[in-house]
Design a protein around this motif. Structure first.
Motif, PDB file in Angstrom:
ATOM      1  N   GLU A 177      46.900  47.779  49.042  1.00 25.29           N
ATOM      2  CA  GLU A 177      47.617  46.530  49.305  1.00 25.29           C
ATOM      3  C   GLU A 177      46.699  45.463  49.894  1.00 25.29           C
ATOM      4  OE1 GLU A 177      51.753  44.958  51.377  1.00 25.29           O
ATOM      5  OE2 GLU A 177      51.131  47.049  51.593  1.00 25.29           O
ATOM      6  N   SER A 178      45.808  45.866  50.818  1.00 22.40           N
ATOM      7  CA  SER A 178      44.911  44.875  51.427  1.00 22.40           C
ATOM      8  C   SER A 178      43.923  44.323  50.400  1.00 22.40           C
ATOM      9  CB  SER A 178      44.171  45.480  52.615  1.00 22.40           C
ATOM     10  OG  SER A 178      43.251  46.476  52.207  1.00 22.40           O
ATOM     11  N   ALA A 179      43.429  45.204  49.508  1.00 22.29           N
ATOM     12  CA  ALA A 179      42.523  44.733  48.452  1.00 22.29           C
ATOM     13  C   ALA A 179      43.263  43.803  47.498  1.00 22.29           C
ATOM     14  CB  ALA A 179      41.934  45.924  47.702  1.00 22.29           C
ATOM     15  N   ALA A 180      44.497  44.138  47.165  1.00 20.91           N
ATOM     16  CA  ALA A 180      45.288  43.295  46.266  1.00 20.91           C
ATOM     17  C   ALA A 180      45.564  41.931  46.886  1.00 20.91           C
ATOM     18  CB  ALA A 180      46.609  43.991  45.930  1.00 20.91           C
ATOM     19  N   THR A 181      45.921  41.931  48.156  1.00 15.85           N
ATOM     20  CA  THR A 181      46.214  40.668  48.839  1.00 15.85           C
ATOM     21  C   THR A 181      44.993  39.770  48.857  1.00 15.85           C
ATOM     22  OG1 THR A 181      47.889  41.709  50.235  1.00 15.85           O
ATOM     23  CG2 THR A 181      46.942  39.638  51.021  1.00 15.85           C
ATOM     24  N   ARG A 182      43.835  40.345  49.174  1.00 18.46           N
ATOM     25  CA  ARG A 182      42.606  39.551  49.208  1.00 18.46           C
ATOM     26  C   ARG A 182      42.254  39.032  47.820  1.00 18.46           C
ATOM     27  NH1 ARG A 182      37.831  39.056  52.540  1.00 18.46           N
ATOM     28  NH2 ARG A 182      38.726  40.488  54.082  1.00 18.46           N
ATOM     29  N   ALA A 183      42.568  39.804  46.790  1.00 16.30           N
ATOM     30  CA  ALA A 183      42.255  39.394  45.418  1.00 16.30           C
ATOM     31  C   ALA A 183      43.281  38.406  44.865  1.00 16.30           C
ATOM     32  CB  ALA A 183      42.175  40.614  44.510  1.00 16.30           C
ATOM     33  N   GLY A 184      44.368  38.192  45.620  1.00 17.28           N
ATOM     34  CA  GLY A 184      45.390  37.261  45.157  1.00 17.28           C
ATOM     35  C   GLY A 184      46.267  37.832  44.063  1.00 17.28           C
ATOM     36  N   THR A 185      46.529  39.150  44.148  1.00 20.07           N
ATOM     37  CA  THR A 185      47.398  39.787  43.163  1.00 20.07           C
ATOM     38  C   THR A 185      48.295  40.764  43.909  1.00 20.07           C
ATOM     39  OG1 THR A 185      47.435  40.978  41.052  1.00 20.07           O
ATOM     40  CG2 THR A 185      45.702  41.590  42.607  1.00 20.07           C
ATOM     41  N   ASN A 186      48.951  41.676  43.199  1.00 16.32           N
ATOM     42  CA  ASN A 186      49.790  42.659  43.888  1.00 16.32           C
ATOM     43  C   ASN A 186      49.285  44.070  43.602  1.00 16.32           C
ATOM     44  OD1 ASN A 186      51.462  43.886  41.541  1.00 16.32           O
ATOM     45  ND2 ASN A 186      51.681  41.677  41.236  1.00 16.32           N
ATOM     46  N   LYS A 187      49.676  45.006  44.463  1.00 11.22           N
ATOM     47  CA  LYS A 187      49.093  46.341  44.370  1.00 11.22           C
ATOM     48  C   LYS A 187      49.485  47.076  43.095  1.00 11.22           C
ATOM     49  CE  LYS A 187      52.623  48.528  47.304  1.00 11.22           C
ATOM     50  NZ  LYS A 187      52.831  49.299  48.559  1.00 11.22           N
ATOM     51  N   ALA A 188      50.590  46.691  42.463  1.00  3.14           N
ATOM     52  CA  ALA A 188      50.970  47.332  41.201  1.00  3.14           C
ATOM     53  C   ALA A 188      49.892  47.111  40.140  1.00  3.14           C
ATOM     54  CB  ALA A 188      52.310  46.783  40.720  1.00  3.14           C
ATOM     55  N   VAL A 189      49.250  45.945  40.182  1.00  2.00           N
ATOM     56  CA  VAL A 189      48.164  45.643  39.246  1.00  2.00           C
ATOM     57  C   VAL A 189      47.011  46.614  39.456  1.00  2.00           C
ATOM     58  CG1 VAL A 189      46.456  43.909  38.575  1.00  2.00           C
ATOM     59  CG2 VAL A 189      48.806  43.216  39.062  1.00  2.00           C
ATOM     60  N   LEU A 190      46.715  46.912  40.719  1.00  4.74           N
ATOM     61  CA  LEU A 190      45.623  47.831  41.016  1.00  4.74           C
ATOM     62  C   LEU A 190      45.959  49.243  40.547  1.00  4.74           C
ATOM     63  CD1 LEU A 190      44.978  45.379  42.873  1.00  4.74           C
ATOM     64  CD2 LEU A 190      44.008  47.011  44.492  1.00  4.74           C
ATOM     65  N   TYR A 191      47.202  49.669  40.786  1.00  6.42           N
ATOM     66  CA  TYR A 191      47.588  51.032  40.425  1.00  6.42           C
ATOM     67  C   TYR A 191      47.610  51.247  38.909  1.00  6.42           C
ATOM     68  CZ  TYR A 191      48.695  52.594  45.146  1.00  6.42           C
ATOM     69  OH  TYR A 191      48.603  52.992  46.465  1.00  6.42           O
ATOM     70  N   ARG A 192      47.692  50.171  38.152  1.00  5.06           N
ATOM     71  CA  ARG A 192      47.611  50.321  36.692  1.00  5.06           C
ATOM     72  C   ARG A 192      46.190  50.637  36.247  1.00  5.06           C
ATOM     73  NH1 ARG A 192      51.655  46.091  36.491  1.00  5.06           N
ATOM     74  NH2 ARG A 192      50.075  44.458  36.209  1.00  5.06           N
ATOM     75  N   ARG A 193      45.228  50.327  37.088  1.00 11.25           N
ATOM     76  CA  ARG A 193      43.821  50.556  36.738  1.00 11.25           C
ATOM     77  C   ARG A 193      43.206  51.749  37.469  1.00 11.25           C
ATOM     78  NH1 ARG A 193      44.884  45.259  36.065  1.00 11.25           N
ATOM     79  NH2 ARG A 193      43.633  44.027  34.587  1.00 11.25           N
ATOM     80  N   TRP A 194      43.577  51.937  38.728  1.00 14.81           N
ATOM     81  CA  TRP A 194      42.995  52.994  39.559  1.00 14.81           C
ATOM     82  C   TRP A 194      44.115  53.762  40.246  1.00 14.81           C
ATOM     83  CZ3 TRP A 194      41.466  47.779  40.067  1.00 14.81           C
ATOM     84  CH2 TRP A 194      40.273  47.456  39.399  1.00 14.81           C
ATOM     85  N   ALA A 195      44.012  55.077  40.239  1.00  8.13           N
ATOM     86  CA  ALA A 195      45.102  55.912  40.757  1.00  8.13           C
ATOM     87  C   ALA A 195      45.209  55.877  42.270  1.00  8.13           C
ATOM     88  CB  ALA A 195      44.902  57.359  40.294  1.00  8.13           C
ATOM     89  N   ASN A 196      44.094  55.595  42.953  1.00  8.14           N
ATOM     90  CA  ASN A 196      44.102  55.638  44.412  1.00  8.14           C
ATOM     91  C   ASN A 196      42.928  54.837  44.967  1.00  8.14           C
ATOM     92  OD1 ASN A 196      41.751  57.469  44.278  1.00  8.14           O
ATOM     93  ND2 ASN A 196      43.265  58.939  43.515  1.00  8.14           N
ATOM     94  N   LYS A 197      42.850  54.784  46.280  1.00  8.50           N
ATOM     95  CA  LYS A 197      41.833  53.987  46.966  1.00  8.50           C
ATOM     96  C   LYS A 197      40.415  54.456  46.640  1.00  8.50           C
ATOM     97  CE  LYS A 197      41.112  54.505  51.468  1.00  8.50           C
ATOM     98  NZ  LYS A 197      41.261  54.375  52.940  1.00  8.50           N
TER      99      LYS A 197
END
Length: 205
Positions: A38-58
């Motif tokens: 969530e913190s990486a998504a917030t800094r990137a200006g997106t939402n964590k669902a976008v990250l989870y579509r690409r990477w399974a975990n931190k």
């Protein structure tokens, strides 16, 4: 930030680069233990669902960021000091620089992740096979370049060196990294002067 409302919806490589940039910034400012999807998504200006579509975990996210931004071995950029000992020391120090950028806390955090250990264990058969077939990876190839230059100067007899001896400085460096998560100049000097160079001198007899 809501990208759709702002009219700046990013896709593909542009979005991925922004996320990986944000991940590296989060690591630098807050450390691995405090970084979240969530913190990486917030800094990137997106939402964590976008990250989870690409990477399974931190840990997968962090490793992707490190692969993108940490420099890889360049076979054309190898020390040439005129001394085998100094070349190997300089090369090992160059290999350590990216680790200093990452920081021991990030390395320790990654090594504690079960997913990372599973990846390492899964890769071991391929690593062992490469060694048994004497296939060179980029780092071992760099060591060969250093040793061939040393042979031309009369410092070493390559035919006397086994693949295990050739890769020894890098193997010990990796061991130091895994067990200590931090590598000092003293440790590098001990690897080269206390272990590697005596083997080189013995092989010249």
């Amino acid at each position: 930030m809501d990208e759709q409302k702002k009219g700046t919806r990013r896709r593909g490589e542009i979005l991925e680069e922004a996320i990986l940039n944000a991940t590296m910034d989060e690591l630098a400012e807050n450390g691995y233990s405090h970084l979240t999807m969530e913190s990486a998504a917030t800094r990137a200006g997106t939402n964590k669902a976008v990250l989870y579509r690409r990477w399974a975990n931190k840990s997968e996210l962090v490793m992707a960021a490190l692969r993108k931004w940490i420099p890889t071995t360049n076979i054309d950029n190898i020390p040439d000091t005129g001394s085998l000992r100094d070349d190997v020391v300089a090369y090992l120090r160059a290999r350590v620089e990216p680790v200093k950028t990452i920081g021991p806390q990030t390395i320790r955090g990654l090594l504690m992740e079960p997913q990372v250990w599973r990846t390492l264990v899964a890769a071991m058969p391929q690593i062992i096979q490469r060694r048994s077939e004497n296939k060179e990876n980029k780092m071992t190839a760099a060591m060969m370049v250093i040793l061939k230059k040393a042979e031309l100067r009369g410092e070493v007899r390559l035919e006397k060196l086994s693949p295990r001896v050739i890769s020894l400085p890098l193997d010990l460096l990796h061991h130091e990294l895994i067990t200590k998560q931090e590598i000092t100049d003293t440790a590098i000097a001990e690897i080269v002067d206390g272990i590697f160079m005596p083997l080189i001198h013995a092989a010249r007899q």
